[in-house]
Scaffold this motif. Structure first.
Motif, mmCIF file in Angstrom:
data_model
loop_
_atom_site.group_PDB
_atom_site.id
_atom_site.type_symbol
_atom_site.label_atom_id
_atom_site.label_comp_id
_atom_site.label_asym_id
_atom_site.label_seq_id
_atom_site.Cartn_x
_atom_site.Cartn_y
_atom_site.Cartn_z
ATOM 1 N N UNK A 16 16.947 1.710 3.988
ATOM 2 C CA UNK A 16 16.144 0.487 3.991
ATOM 3 C C UNK A 16 15.921 -0.022 2.570
ATOM 4 N N UNK A 17 15.587 0.872 1.654
ATOM 5 C CA UNK A 17 15.289 0.466 0.278
ATOM 6 C C UNK A 17 16.503 -0.142 -0.409
ATOM 7 N N UNK A 18 17.665 0.490 -0.252
ATOM 8 C CA UNK A 18 18.841 -0.029 -0.941
ATOM 9 C C UNK A 18 19.290 -1.357 -0.315
ATOM 10 N N UNK A 19 19.108 -1.508 0.994
ATOM 11 C CA UNK A 19 19.443 -2.772 1.644
ATOM 12 C C UNK A 19 18.527 -3.884 1.147
ATOM 13 N N UNK A 33 6.507 -0.476 6.954
ATOM 14 C CA UNK A 33 7.436 -0.660 5.834
ATOM 15 C C UNK A 33 6.673 -0.774 4.522
ATOM 16 N N UNK A 34 5.554 -1.478 4.533
ATOM 17 C CA UNK A 34 4.746 -1.596 3.319
ATOM 18 C C UNK A 34 4.248 -0.237 2.859
ATOM 19 N N UNK A 35 3.851 0.598 3.813
ATOM 20 C CA UNK A 35 3.369 1.939 3.454
ATOM 21 C C UNK A 35 4.483 2.803 2.884
ATOM 22 N N UNK A 36 5.679 2.734 3.467
ATOM 23 C CA UNK A 36 6.758 3.590 2.973
ATOM 24 C C UNK A 36 7.217 3.156 1.585
ATOM 25 N N UNK A 37 7.215 1.841 1.327
ATOM 26 C CA UNK A 37 7.579 1.364 -0.008
ATOM 27 C C UNK A 37 6.563 1.858 -1.033
#
Length: 332
Positions: A151-154, A233-237
């Motif tokens: 997800x991060x690299x995308x 998603x905000x939490x994982x970032x």
């Protein structure tokens, strides 16, 4: 003729105006729904009624103004969020105005409440070193770590919006070369295809193979196979940014959000010499002018412009205003 109730007006606003007439996106409908819901809950508490029992007299200009103060003081919302809530309320009152002309005075008072002006901060983005540290933060030996890294690299490479990331399905991703890309429908129902680099494909391909690439399934699912929520998603970032700060302290001084990753993708393109009009198409901006914020953020670009500027040859001197009144005005 029966006077429309608050309930019938709100139902008509969402089903007729937003969905049928304007064909608003699900994201727009959800944003307007949240704003109207908050207003109704606030007004119901203030009037000591159930939301379904509210009348248009309860939803007057004073109540809307008090609701906006509530967003500021109690919910600590940003000015941008306050303005977005007000925009939804304005849209509702523009819809109801011709339907209940006897409340035109109240509607005009509410429509006259202005959007609040605010200073726009320079966009925050990650440097190459910080982005690399963030990508190395997830633990790749776990399922969640591999998903988060994909997800991060995308996000860092494509600059997709958060809503576009979580709604991305396996059918939206093409991994064959040439032509590897992600296909999305962004704001204004604008379709676009964003190409994928070999580095991103090296992470995304094995991840899609691991999840099974079921048609229509989310690319970044929960453990139960459902799409991730925006909050998740905000939490994982934020979690991986905190981990990355151990090896890259500079990232710890930044508030890293999914939108920061979108800004990073834009700044990477800008520094590579890509024209702002192309970046606007890449990010799905409605107007190339929106992309100008990245020109303001690029300090290296400003420094190069300064190097080309000719230094003034005038001698420095102290300015004296010609008149005390003019001097007062110029000091304001």
């Amino acid at each position: 003729m029966t006077t429309p109730t608050v309930t019938s007006l709100i139902q008509g606003f969402f089903t007729e105006r937003l969905v049928r007439q304007r064909q608003s996106s699900p994201q727009t409908v959800a944003a307007y729904r949240d704003s109207i819901r908050l207003l109704l809950l606030f007004t119901a508490q203030k009037a000591a009624k159930q939301p379904a029992g509210l009348t248009l007299d309860d939803l007057d200009a004073a109540t809307v103004a008090a609701f906006l103060d509530h967003l500021d003081g109690d919910r600590h919302n940003s000015t941008a969020t306050r303005n977005a809530r007000l925009a939804a309320i304005h849209s509702f009152y523009r819809y109801m105005l011709p339907l209940v002309p006897e409340h035109a005075h109240t509607a005009s008072q509410i429509l006259a409440i202005p959007q609040r002006r605010y200073e726009r901060a320079i966009v925050s983005y990650l440097t190459d070193i910080e982005a690399d540290a963030l990508l190395h933060a997830p633990e790749r030996t776990t399922w969640f770590g591999r998903r988060d890294r994909a997800l991060l690299i995308t996000a860092l490479q494509t600059g997709l919006r958060l809503s576009e990331l979580i709604s991305l399905t396996t059918g939206d991703v093409t991994t064959t070369i040439p032509g590897a890309a992600v296909h999305t429908v962004g704001k204004g129902r604008r379709e676009r295809a964003t190409p994928l680099t070999r580095q991103t494909l090296a992470v995304l391909r094995p991840w899609l193979e691991e999840t099974g690439s079921i048609p229509g399934a989310p690319v970044f699912p929960t453990r139960h196979g459902t799409p991730m929520s925006a909050d998740a998603v905000q939490r994982l970032v934020a979690k991986h940014a905190a981990t990355a700060a151990h090896t890259c302290p500079s990232i710890g001084a930044k508030n890293v959000t999914p939108h920061t990753l979108r800004h990073t993708a834009a700044m990477t393109l800008l520094k590579a010499g890509v024209d702002t009009s192309v970046i606007a198409l890449w990010l799905g901006h409605q107007s190339p002018e929106t992309t100008y914020i990245y020109l303001h953020a690029d300090m290296a670009l400003k420094e190069r412009a300064l190097e080309r500027a000719t230094a003034p040859t005038t001698r420095p001197g102290r300015y004296r205003p010609p008149d005390t009144l003019i001097g007062f005005l110029e000091r304001l």
